[in-house]
Scaffold this active site. Structure first.
Site, mmCIF file in Angstrom:
data_model
loop_
_atom_site.group_PDB
_atom_site.id
_atom_site.type_symbol
_atom_site.label_atom_id
_atom_site.label_comp_id
_atom_site.label_asym_id
_atom_site.label_seq_id
_atom_site.Cartn_x
_atom_site.Cartn_y
_atom_site.Cartn_z
ATOM 1 C CE1 TYR A 155 -3.836 -2.240 0.330
ATOM 2 C CE2 TYR A 155 -2.867 -3.042 2.370
ATOM 3 C CZ TYR A 155 -3.810 -3.146 1.377
ATOM 4 O OH TYR A 155 -4.744 -4.150 1.425
ATOM 5 C CG ASN B 77 -10.135 8.451 4.752
ATOM 6 O OD1 ASN B 77 -10.092 8.573 5.956
ATOM 7 N ND2 ASN B 77 -11.014 9.096 4.003
ATOM 8 C CG ASP C 273 -4.671 2.200 6.421
ATOM 9 O OD1 ASP C 273 -5.659 2.226 5.664
ATOM 10 O OD2 ASP C 273 -4.104 1.140 6.764
ATOM 11 N N GLY D 78 -13.727 -0.565 3.566
ATOM 12 C CA GLY D 78 -12.411 -0.945 4.080
ATOM 13 C C GLY D 78 -12.315 -2.431 4.414
ATOM 14 C CG ASP E 153 -10.883 -4.454 0.493
ATOM 15 O OD1 ASP E 153 -11.248 -3.535 1.247
ATOM 16 O OD2 ASP E 153 -9.807 -4.418 -0.117
ATOM 17 N NE ARG F 268 -4.562 -8.475 -1.115
ATOM 18 C CZ ARG F 268 -4.940 -7.265 -0.691
ATOM 19 N NH1 ARG F 268 -4.802 -6.923 0.585
ATOM 20 N NH2 ARG F 268 -5.451 -6.389 -1.528
ATOM 21 C CE1 TYR G 120 -6.764 -7.175 3.463
ATOM 22 C CE2 TYR G 120 -8.600 -6.725 2.005
ATOM 23 C CZ TYR G 120 -7.502 -6.287 2.709
ATOM 24 O OH TYR G 120 -7.150 -4.972 2.658
ATOM 25 C CD1 TRP G 121 -10.944 -7.063 4.839
ATOM 26 C CD2 TRP G 121 -11.725 -7.006 6.936
ATOM 27 N NE1 TRP G 121 -10.328 -6.016 5.487
ATOM 28 C CE2 TRP G 121 -10.791 -5.952 6.776
ATOM 29 C CE3 TRP G 121 -12.345 -7.171 8.177
ATOM 30 C CZ2 TRP G 121 -10.469 -5.071 7.797
ATOM 31 C CZ3 TRP G 121 -12.027 -6.296 9.197
ATOM 32 C CH2 TRP G 121 -11.100 -5.259 9.008
ATOM 33 C CD GLU H 83 -3.272 -5.918 5.378
ATOM 34 O OE1 GLU H 83 -2.451 -6.648 4.757
ATOM 35 O OE2 GLU H 83 -4.179 -5.291 4.807
HETATM 36 C C1 DGY Z 1 -6.675 -2.765 -1.758
HETATM 37 O O1 DGY Z 1 -6.083 -2.347 -2.747
HETATM 38 O O2 DGY Z 1 -6.607 -3.935 -1.357
HETATM 39 C C2 DGY Z 1 -7.409 -1.850 -0.915
HETATM 40 O O3 DGY Z 1 -8.098 -2.479 0.111
HETATM 41 C C3 DGY Z 1 -8.251 -0.877 -1.633
HETATM 42 O O4 DGY Z 1 -8.424 0.149 -0.712
#
Ligand code: DGY
Length: 410
Positions: A27, A32, A34, A155, A157, A190, A337-338, A381
């Site tokens: 990243y 924002n 973060d 946020g 995703d 991811r 991820y989420w 993360e």
């Molecule tokens: C990403 O690129 O994975 C982000 O979560 C987009 O904000």
């Protein structure tokens, strides 16, 4: 080296001059929410740098009040989709969506860390935050609660909460593209390819209508009510009202916005799930997905019948922290991820709510478990909530910040 020193080093290494990147490589721009957490971390040892982080973020605010989710201060070929894909025609270039408005919550923390140093800077920032909250109210709260127009705007995703909304998105004309995230992080941690195709398809719609908010709300491919963003906005409005009082400003607008959000909460209470739940505003359907976002209710000063039992049941199924989605649900994935992992920054927000609701033992348990994850695994993360395996990006800004401001303060 002591963990506090290591955390400060992470912030220093991710500092690009006036703003931090969430993680080098993965990243490489300013994000924002973060950045708001970064400011909270900086406030524990460098109050000037804390304010600067927020000021840089708000310097990219649009005339309509929105604060974009990414500010592309400098070119970097290591990220996709970059500024040319978003095509918002701004300087500095930005993305075209926003992100959960945690800034007021953390600005209040930064201010309270050193009121004398912060008063003037708060006074300068206040109207900008107010304008951003007004943008949320005007463009995202048509149903009464806060909606998101893209999973990236939440946020979170690839939360299972978005699956029903994403199922309506036609990804057939997205075309070829090269992801960069999977070059930095194990792809099994991811979002999948189909998710990405749909993320891009939604982005293309926004770009093709010139980021016209009325068009996006009326005809965009994705519009879902989000409990987490609703609770964050509700709390942020209350904190903004408190800041208004400190400054001698009129708190009536943010107070009214908070009250209206509170009154609309029944819209996202799913009785079958016994929880707050994401809801597709195009179809009215609930996601039926228990997610950690529901447990931000206490941060907003609200509760739900049986919500605490739901929290404890999900939490007791794992060893470390609040899992991002229900460990008993079929799509649960402890490292993707989420869809299962636990996030230190979410645990911090949930713990603040639990503490304020008088659930101090739970709040302290959450702090201890989060501290153990970071102490054993590093400033990653996110983490596998069963065995604590570190996941996603390393040397992550908001994990270091949350260590300094909360998890490491046992
Ligand atoms: C990403 O690129 O994975 C982000 O979560 C987009 O904000």
């Amino acid at each position: 080296m002591r963990l506090d020193d290591q955390a400060r080093l992470v912030l220093a290494r991710n500092d690009r001059g006036g703003y931090t990147v969430p993680a080098a490589g993965l990243y490489p721009y300013q994000w924002n929410w973060d950045s708001a957490f970064a400011a909270w971390g900086f406030s524990t040892f460098d109050i000037d740098r804390a304010w600067l982080e927020l000021e840089t973020l708000f310097s990219a605010q649009w005339e309509d009040g929105t604060v974009p989710h990414i500010v592309f201060h400098r070119p970097d070929s290591g990220y996709f989709p970059g500024p040319e894909v978003w095509a918002t025609n701004r300087s500095p270039p930005t993305s075209g969506i926003s992100q959960p408005p945690v800034a007021a919550i953390l600005v209040r923390q930064v201010y309270e860390a050193d009121p004398a140093a912060g008063r003037e800077r708060l006074a300068a920032l206040y109207p900008k935050i107010l304008a951003w909250h007004r943008w949320w109210r005007t463009h995202r709260c048509q149903s009464g609660v806060a909606a998101v127009t893209h999973p990236w705007e939440s946020g979170r995703d690839n939360s299972p909460g978005w699956d029903i909304g994403l199922a309506n998105v036609d990804e057939s004309s997205v075309g070829a593209y090269t992801r960069r995230d999977t070059g930095h992080v194990d792809p099994s941690m991811r979002p999948g390819k189909r998710d990405y195709d749909r993320y891009l398809s939604i982005l293309h719609f926004g770009r093709e209508c010139g980021w016209n908010q009325e068009e996006i709300i009326a005809r965009g491919p994705f519009l879902m009510a989000d409990p987490a963003t609703t609770f964050i906005l509700l709390r942020a409005n209350r904190d903004l009202a408190a800041l208004a009082r400190i400054l001698g400003e009129d708190p009536v607008e943010p107070e009214r916005w908070a009250a209206d959000l509170g009154a609309a909460l029944p819209l996202i209470w799913n009785e079958d799930l016994r929880s707050y739940d994401a809801r597709d505003l195009r179809t009215g359907r609930f996601a039926n997905a228990l997610g950690s976002g529901a447990f931000l209710a206490w941060l907003a000063g609200v509760d739900g019948p049986g919500l605490e039992e739901r929290l404890v049941a999900a939490w007791d199924r794992v060893r470390f922290g609040i899992p991002s989605s229900d460990p008993d649900a079929p799509g649960f994935d402890a490292r993707r991820y989420w869809r299962g992992p636990t996030w230190p920054f979410m645990n911090a927000l949930i713990a603040i709510g639990l503490r304020e609701a008088g659930r101090t033992a739970e709040s302290e348990r959450l702090r201890r478990e989060t501290a153990a994850l970071i102490a054993n695994g590093g400033f990653y993360e996110y983490f596998d909530p069963y065995d604590g395996t570190p996941c996603g990006g390393a040397d992550f800004t908001w994990t270091a910040a949350v260590w300094l401001a909360w998890a490491g303060r046992g």
